[in-house]
Design an enzyme around this catalytic site. Structure first.
Site, short mmCIF file in Angstrom:
data_model
loop_
_atom_site.label_atom_id
_atom_site.label_comp_id
_atom_site.label_asym_id
_atom_site.label_seq_id
_atom_site.Cartn_x
_atom_site.Cartn_y
_atom_site.Cartn_z
N TYR A 161 0.85 -1.20 0.00
CA TYR A 161 0.00 0.00 0.00
C TYR A 161 0.88 1.23 0.00
O TYR A 161 1.80 1.33 0.81
CB TYR A 161 -0.89 0.02 1.24
CG TYR A 161 -2.34 -0.26 0.91
CD1 TYR A 161 -3.03 0.57 0.02
CD2 TYR A 161 -3.00 -1.35 1.45
CE1 TYR A 161 -4.35 0.30 -0.32
CE2 TYR A 161 -4.32 -1.62 1.12
CZ TYR A 161 -4.99 -0.79 0.23
OH TYR A 161 -6.28 -1.05 -0.11
N GLU A 183 -0.56 4.70 -0.47
CA GLU A 183 -1.44 5.86 -0.70
C GLU A 183 -0.67 7.15 -0.50
O GLU A 183 0.08 7.29 0.48
CB GLU A 183 -2.63 5.80 0.25
CG GLU A 183 -3.72 4.89 -0.29
CD GLU A 183 -4.64 4.39 0.79
OE1 GLU A 183 -4.13 3.92 1.82
OE2 GLU A 183 -5.86 4.48 0.60
N ASP A 214 -6.72 13.91 -25.01
CA ASP A 214 -6.71 12.50 -24.63
C ASP A 214 -6.02 11.74 -25.76
O ASP A 214 -6.60 11.57 -26.84
CB ASP A 214 -8.14 12.00 -24.41
CG ASP A 214 -8.19 10.52 -24.06
OD1 ASP A 214 -7.15 9.83 -24.19
OD2 ASP A 214 -9.26 10.04 -23.67
N THR A 231 -3.59 6.22 -21.97
CA THR A 231 -3.40 4.90 -21.39
C THR A 231 -1.98 4.47 -21.73
O THR A 231 -1.35 5.00 -22.64
CB THR A 231 -4.39 3.87 -21.97
OG1 THR A 231 -4.34 3.92 -23.38
CG2 THR A 231 -5.81 4.13 -21.49
N LYS A 261 -1.86 0.75 -24.94
CA LYS A 261 -2.26 0.65 -26.36
C LYS A 261 -0.99 0.75 -27.21
O LYS A 261 -0.12 -0.10 -27.08
CB LYS A 261 -3.30 1.72 -26.68
CG LYS A 261 -4.60 1.54 -25.87
CD LYS A 261 -5.70 2.48 -26.33
CE LYS A 261 -7.00 2.23 -25.62
NZ LYS A 261 -7.13 2.97 -24.34
N ARG A 315 -1.35 -2.42 -18.49
CA ARG A 315 -2.65 -1.75 -18.45
C ARG A 315 -2.62 -0.61 -17.43
O ARG A 315 -2.20 -0.81 -16.29
CB ARG A 315 -3.71 -2.77 -18.06
CG ARG A 315 -5.13 -2.29 -18.12
CD ARG A 315 -6.04 -3.48 -18.23
NE ARG A 315 -5.82 -4.13 -19.51
CZ ARG A 315 -6.47 -3.79 -20.63
NH1 ARG A 315 -7.36 -2.84 -20.63
NH2 ARG A 315 -6.22 -4.42 -21.77
N1 DSN Z 1 -11.50 0.19 -24.85
C1 DSN Z 1 -10.69 1.30 -25.29
C2 DSN Z 1 -10.79 1.47 -26.74
O1 DSN Z 1 -11.18 0.52 -27.38
O2 DSN Z 1 -10.47 2.50 -27.28
C3 DSN Z 1 -11.01 2.53 -24.59
O3 DSN Z 1 -11.91 2.37 -23.58
#
Ligand code: DSN
Length: 412
Positions: A56, A58, A203, A229, A232, A238
């Site tokens: 933990y 925090e 984003d 994110t 990707k 993740r």
């Molecule tokens: N699931 C992701 C996407 O497909 O772009 C975003 O939430």
């Protein structure tokens, strides 16, 4: 995952171990063309399964609510440092968001406040749920308005963005999408945001890796806040991340913790640090260039075989196939593709009359197959298969050739 006779999991819990092994085999045998997925390295996976998952922590480095956080501090600082090196020009990095959506919600709460006005791209136009869709907290907690794309060319219409902003007077303007395959003019978005006194949030969940490698334009230094994110195109574990100008960092940090999250997932943050380290090495740029080249070639091959592509092509890793002039839905092609060994996702296209679980489109992405080493020849095979499936050919006839590609191009 590598399970052998010394691994404790098969002994202790053969059921879960078996499912995980099956997932390994599924990924190996299937070509992943889901644009939001990729295959991270064994080193990233090793960091994510490390014992620091127990800890933990925090708070933030140097200011934690628990003892024993010296190592957690060092790892988080390293992840932040590498993030700032990778996205040069960014001022502050918060590496704690558990996902892109939690990053977006935290950033929006910090910048707009509950009930605040926001403007983002509509999901159907290529935006994301967390950009103000009415089924998302971002459409419920905030007063959201959305902009779309021009029906004739599938591109963002900056005049419409300006009009919506002038009418709605948002506190935050969001630039970015999850099925938008064209570069965004971040400077133009920033100018609109300035005109209406809004903060610009970009984003870049999808193009983050391409952007880090410099193969697509970057909003760093233009947008006030950049969310993303890490799993990707960036090819990490993740998770999410927020980069912010110094002026916004304190509010954003508070919105992530204690606002929206408790303990950070330190094992994921360790994985992020490893992934950022990988992205800082020269091969990452070559990889991203190939991701982009493969997507451009895949789009061209599909067009040449008679399919429609939203906006007529792509600038990034996404190819959005418009099935409206065919006899099939996105859902049908997704099912047929899976039967052939291709993992793709149905996706709304601009102006789509069909519901989200059916759709008239197919979103393809080249990040994962490029990680496996595929190139132009394989994109041609994939284009043949997709076109054949759209035209009603039996998925079975493609299974062997897809399985052979899976054998030839191994997972990392
Ligand atoms: N699931 C992701 C996407 O497909 O772009 C975003 O939430």
């Amino acid at each position: 995952m590598t399970l052998d006779s010394r691994s404790p999991l098969p002994q202790q819990d053969p059921e879960v171990a078996d499912w995980l092994l099956r997932e390994d085999r599924r990924q190996a045998a299937t070509l992943t063309l889901i644009a939001s997925e990729n295959h991270c390295s064994a080193a990233v996976r090793e960091a994510c399964q490390s014992r620091i998952t127990d800890k933990y922590a925090e708070g933030y480095p140097g200011k934690r609510y628990y003892g024993g956080c010296e190592i957690a501090d060092a790892i988080e600082v390293l992840a932040q440092k590498r993030a700032l090196q990778l996205f040069a020009g960014a001022e502050e990095a918060n590496v704690q968001p558990h996902s892109g959506t939690t990053a977006n919600v935290a950033a929006l709460l910090a910048l707009a406040g509950p009930g605040g006005r926001i403007v983002g791209m509509a999901l159907k136009a290529g935006g994301h749920l967390s950009h103000g869709h009415d089924k998302s907290h971002t459409g419920q907690v905030f007063a959201a308005r959305q902009y779309g794309v021009r029906p004739e060319d599938g591109r963002v219409d900056l005049d419409e963005v300006r009009k919506v902003c002038q009418e709605h007077q948002p506190k935050v303007l969001i630039a970015g999408g999850s099925s938008y395959s064209r570069n965004l003019d971040y400077a133009a978005f920033a100018a609109i945001a300035r005109e209406v006194g809004a903060v610009l949030m970009a984003d870049v969940a999808h193009p983050a890796g391409l952007m880090a490698a410099g193969v697509v334009p970057s909003p760093i230094g233009i947008a006030d806040v950049v969310t993303m994110t890490t799993h990707k195109t960036l090819r990490g574990p993740r998770g999410g991340m927020i980069l912010a100008k110094k002026a916004f960092a304190k509010a954003i940090n508070s919105a992530v913790f204690p606002g929206g999250q408790g303990g950070p997932l330190m094992h994921q943050i360790a994985g992020k640090a490893v992934a950022f380290g990988e992205a800082l090495r020269p091969p990452f740029r070559d990889y991203q260039q190939k991701v982009k080249d493969n997507a451009a070639w895949l789009a061209q091959c599909l067009l040449a075989r008679g399919l429609d592509i939203v906006s007529g092509g792509t600038d990034n890793h996404i190819v959005l196939v418009d099935l409206q002039k065919t006899e099939v839905t996105g859902q049908q092609v997704e099912e047929r593709a899976l039967a052939a060994g291709l993992s793709v996702n149905k996706n709304a296209v601009p102006g789509d009359p069909r519901p989200p679980m059916v759709t008239s489109g197919l979103r393809l992405g080249t990040a994962a197959v490029t990680t496996r080493g595929m190139g132009r020849t394989e994109m041609e095979v994939i284009a043949d298969v997709i076109t054949g499936l759209v035209r009603g050919q039996d998925p079975e006839r493609f299974r062997a050739s897809i399985a052979a590609l899976g054998e030839q191009f191994r997972l990392p």
